[in-house]
Design an enzyme around this catalytic site. Structure first.
Site, PDB file in Angstrom:
ATOM      1  N   MET A 143      -2.231   8.631  14.041  1.00  0.00           N
ATOM      2  CA  MET A 143      -3.520   8.672  12.762  1.00  0.00           C
ATOM      3  C   MET A 143      -4.394   9.569  13.159  1.00  0.00           C
ATOM      4  O   MET A 143      -5.834   9.547  13.701  1.00  0.00           O
ATOM      5  CB  MET A 143      -4.400   7.376  12.903  1.00  0.00           C
ATOM      6  CG  MET A 143      -3.705   6.638  11.556  1.00  0.00           C
ATOM      7  SD  MET A 143      -5.339   5.012  11.556  1.00  0.00           S
ATOM      8  CE  MET A 143      -4.246   4.035  12.799  1.00  0.00           C
ATOM      9  N   ASP A 148       0.831  -1.085  -0.032  1.00  0.00           N
ATOM     10  CA  ASP A 148       0.210  -0.183  -0.091  1.00  0.00           C
ATOM     11  C   ASP A 148       1.048   1.508  -0.278  1.00  0.00           C
ATOM     12  O   ASP A 148       2.210   1.063  -0.472  1.00  0.00           O
ATOM     13  CB  ASP A 148      -1.273  -0.145   0.998  1.00  0.00           C
ATOM     14  CG  ASP A 148      -0.022   0.147   2.682  1.00  0.00           C
ATOM     15  OD1 ASP A 148       0.668   0.573   2.770  1.00  0.00           O
ATOM     16  OD2 ASP A 148      -0.970  -0.568   3.079  1.00  0.00           O
ATOM     17  N   LYS A 164      -4.305   2.088   0.034  1.00  0.00           N
ATOM     18  CA  LYS A 164      -4.580   3.067   0.865  1.00  0.00           C
ATOM     19  C   LYS A 164      -4.619   4.097   2.654  1.00  0.00           C
ATOM     20  O   LYS A 164      -2.916   4.265   2.201  1.00  0.00           O
ATOM     21  CB  LYS A 164      -5.089   1.923   2.581  1.00  0.00           C
ATOM     22  CG  LYS A 164      -5.679   1.161   2.873  1.00  0.00           C
ATOM     23  CD  LYS A 164      -6.577  -0.024   3.868  1.00  0.00           C
ATOM     24  CE  LYS A 164      -6.709  -1.203   4.236  1.00  0.00           C
ATOM     25  NZ  LYS A 164      -6.699  -1.455   5.918  1.00  0.00           N
TER      26      LYS A 164
HETATM   27  N1  SAH Z   1       1.054  -0.443  11.198  1.00  0.00           N
HETATM   28  C1  SAH Z   1       2.014   0.939  10.919  1.00  0.00           C
HETATM   29  C2  SAH Z   1       1.038   2.111  10.811  1.00  0.00           C
HETATM   30  C3  SAH Z   1      -0.209   2.142  10.311  1.00  0.00           C
HETATM   31  S1  SAH Z   1      -1.430   3.342  10.428  1.00  0.00           S
HETATM   32  C4  SAH Z   1       3.265   1.360  11.790  1.00  0.00           C
HETATM   33  O1  SAH Z   1       3.346   0.549  13.016  1.00  0.00           O
HETATM   34  O2  SAH Z   1       3.827   2.557  11.623  1.00  0.00           O
HETATM   35  C5  SAH Z   1      -1.059   4.869   9.585  1.00  0.00           C
HETATM   36  C6  SAH Z   1      -0.339   5.579  10.584  1.00  0.00           C
HETATM   37  O3  SAH Z   1       0.967   5.617  11.350  1.00  0.00           O
HETATM   38  C7  SAH Z   1      -0.674   6.758  10.246  1.00  0.00           C
HETATM   39  O4  SAH Z   1      -1.801   7.837  10.062  1.00  0.00           O
HETATM   40  C8  SAH Z   1       0.657   7.730  10.837  1.00  0.00           C
HETATM   41  O5  SAH Z   1       0.139   8.294  12.253  1.00  0.00           O
HETATM   42  C9  SAH Z   1       1.847   6.448  11.462  1.00  0.00           C
HETATM   43  N2  SAH Z   1       2.707   6.853   9.958  1.00  0.00           N
HETATM   44  C10 SAH Z   1       3.323   5.604   9.297  1.00  0.00           C
HETATM   45  N3  SAH Z   1       4.179   5.912   8.842  1.00  0.00           N
HETATM   46  C11 SAH Z   1       4.843   6.515   8.942  1.00  0.00           C
HETATM   47  C12 SAH Z   1       6.055   7.774   9.135  1.00  0.00           C
HETATM   48  N4  SAH Z   1       6.780   7.606   8.090  1.00  0.00           N
HETATM   49  N5  SAH Z   1       5.806   9.086   9.905  1.00  0.00           N
HETATM   50  C13 SAH Z   1       5.450   9.691  10.271  1.00  0.00           C
HETATM   51  N6  SAH Z   1       3.897   8.446  11.270  1.00  0.00           N
HETATM   52  C14 SAH Z   1       3.878   7.973  10.157  1.00  0.00           C
END
Ligand code: SAH
Length: 523
Positions: free
Chosen positions: A189, A52, A74
């Site tokens: 999020m 994604d 997504k």
């Molecule tokens: N499984 C992922 C989270 C997915 S939910 C993990 O472990 O990181 C998606 C959220 O993750 C985004 O809305 C944001 O809050 C965060 N996120 C993912 N990548 C990011 C990044 N590079 N920098 C800041 N926030 C990030």
């Protein structure tokens, strides 16, 4: 079932192998260097890749040429493919006996619905494995200089999700978390409801002057962050235009940031720099740029394919003992040469007293893998300097020399050697072709967003870029890159192809090229 799947590859019994398997793989926060070895290994061997928008396009380049890819992108509020269809896709592909890699941003089991996917797979009797990844909060902490714990002030970390359907009430009891002391809150999020979340925390008892920060696109060149307090962060974020994906931190340790915010102070931080994959030295250039904080986009303009001139090969291998030097101008040449050599010989001593010359460090490394010594390598990695270095050995008069070539057959190098009275035989082993960039994910990223600069480290790089200009047309709102050159030769080629030369390295080296880029972007 699960236990059987946990064994290493090779130990799987054949019924499991034929059934296919799904790997739920943490793709890390963005920066490709932050994925695990296991993740890379699985991407490299996958039959099917499902990913994604949080997966970096660079990771996709590791896939096999015949790997099937599915984008199930997504973004909040927009689902390219609904969750149940994603799960159906995984099951279908595994049922076909495929090795399916489902890449998930960060860690699969942290707010990633990985738990649901794993559960469905288990219910369907599909073998699966879960590979953890660096979750966004850890990356945001590290790359924004915010330690998540601190001996004196923060003894706990809580991962929370602010996600909620627009218009609905928040699910998390934020007031309860507002009561916690000595705790760092890391909110995923949370951008959509930031003001509300912070208000609730304060209503629950959190001191309004508690330090807080939001870090967007953590670990990537486009990382941005905003700091403030629980009372004013929402407003500051709104003013700065910072948005998703971001992690919001609340807690005393955020205040430690100013002293250790290393990443955002690097000279190329926030800059997108394009390099072209036409030469072996690329990884060296990439490393140098990344060390200064740049986001590096490596355009795969050229594909190298083995293309052996059988006639020349048979003749040369039959007479191998009669040659004095073998000359390589690329690591691919070395790889293909040894593949062919070992088809005919099973002992490296059949090389006789052949001496090895090569153009640069990456090529040398490939030769040294066979425990063979490189006796001649020029200081600067060009075909002409290689010829000069060979001439300087004083050994060319009447010497028999093999020059391993591609379809660009190194006329200048060969001529110089012949002028020094060497007897040169060319051994064409590969051809370089234009890559089809139409649906290449890296090219697509470039077309959509553009870049701050594009660097040409050789004339051939400039030529191949110009040759693909049609496929690299930027979108109207993409950033137009400045064009930089490693030296006079390359600049001349750039001008011939109608490109501007916005900056040029003071000396023909990668370090000088990076230095010129930093200087230019400063000014
Ligand atoms: N499984 C992922 C989270 C997915 S939910 C993990 O472990 O990181 C998606 C959220 O993750 C985004 O809305 C944001 O809050 C965060 N996120 C993912 N990548 C990011 C990044 N590079 N920098 C800041 N926030 C990030």
């Amino acid at each position: 079932m699960r236990l059987a799947v946990r064994r290493r590859r090779g130990q799987l019994d054949s019924s499991l192998m034929s059934k296919g398997i799904v790997y739920l793989v943490g793709a890390g926060p963005g920066e490709p260097g932050l994925v695990t070895f296991r993740a890379r290994e699985l991407i490299e061997s996958a039959d099917v890749l499902v990913y994604d928008y949080l997966a970096h396009p660079e990771l996709l380049k590791w896939r096999r040429a015949d790997c099937e890819v599915h984008y199930v992108g997504k973004k909040s509020g927009f689902h390219a493919m609904p969750q149940d269809q994603i799960e159906t896709l995984l099951i279908e592909k595994a049922d076909e006996g495929k090795r399916v890699v489902r890449l998930k941003g960060g860690d699969p089991f942290v707010f990633g619905r990985g738990g649901e996917e794993a559960r469905t797979l288990a219910e369907q009797g599909i073998p699966f494995e879960v590979v953890p990844g660096v979750t966004a909060a850890l990356a945001a902490g590290a790359y924004a200089g915010i330690p998540l714990t601190h001996r004196n002030t923060n003894s706990a970390v809580v991962f929370l999700t602010g996600h909620e359907d627009p218009g609905k009430k928040l699910l998390v009891d934020w007031r309860a978390y507002g009561k916690l002391r000595n705790t760092t809150l890391a909110i995923y999020m949370g951008m959509g409801h930031l003001a509300e979340i912070l208000r609730e925390l304060v209503a629950g008892g959190l001191a309004p002057d508690t330090p807080a920060a939001a870090v967007q696109w953590a670990s990537l060149g486009r990382q941005r962050s905003v700091t403030g307090t629980a009372a004013d962060l929402a407003e500051r974020v709104a003013q700065s235009g910072l948005s998703s994906p971001a992690i919001v931190f609340v807690g005393e340790s955020v205040a430690r940031r100013s002293a250790i915010d290393w990443f955002e102070h690097l000279p190329l931080f926030g800059r997108r720099v394009v390099i072209t994959r036409t030469r072996d030295q690329n990884s060296e250039l990439r490393d140098k740029l990344e060390a200064f904080g740049a986001e590096v986009i490596e355009l795969p303009l050229i594909t190298v394919a083995k293309d052996v001139d059988r006639h020349a090969l048979v003749e040369i291998l039959a007479e191998l003992g009669g040659y004095d030097w073998i000359v390589f101008t690329s690591a691919n040449g070395v790889r293909f040469f040894f593949e062919e050599f070992f088809k005919g010989f099973d002992d490296v001593r059949s090389l006789g007293l052949l001496r090895f010359a090569c153009v640069g460090r990456a090529t040398a490394r490939e030769i040294e893998r066979h425990h063979l010594k490189v006796e001649c390598m020029p200081a600067s990695a060009t075909g002409e300097s290689l010829a000069d270095a060979l001439i300087a050995t004083g050994s060319l008069d009447s010497a028999k020399v093999i020059v391993v070539t591609g379809n660009l057959n190194r006329a200048a190098l060969v001529k110089k050697l012949e002028d020094a009275r060497a007897i040169v035989d060319r051994l064409p082993l590969y051809k370089t072709e234009k890559t089809n960039l139409a649906d290449d994910p890296v090219a697509d990223d470039f077309r959509r967003k553009g870049a701050d600069a594009i660097l040409f480290a050789s004339s051939s790089a400039a030529q191949s870029f110009a040759g693909q200009a049609g496929a690299l047309k930027l979108a109207p709102d993409a950033r137009r890159p400045l064009a930089g050159s490693i030296g006079g030769h390359t600049s001349a080629t750039m001008r011939e192809t109608g490109m501007p030369v916005d900056f040029e390295a003071k000396t023909a080296s990668l370090d000088a090229l990076v230095e010129a880029l930093i200087e230019r972007l400063k000014g």
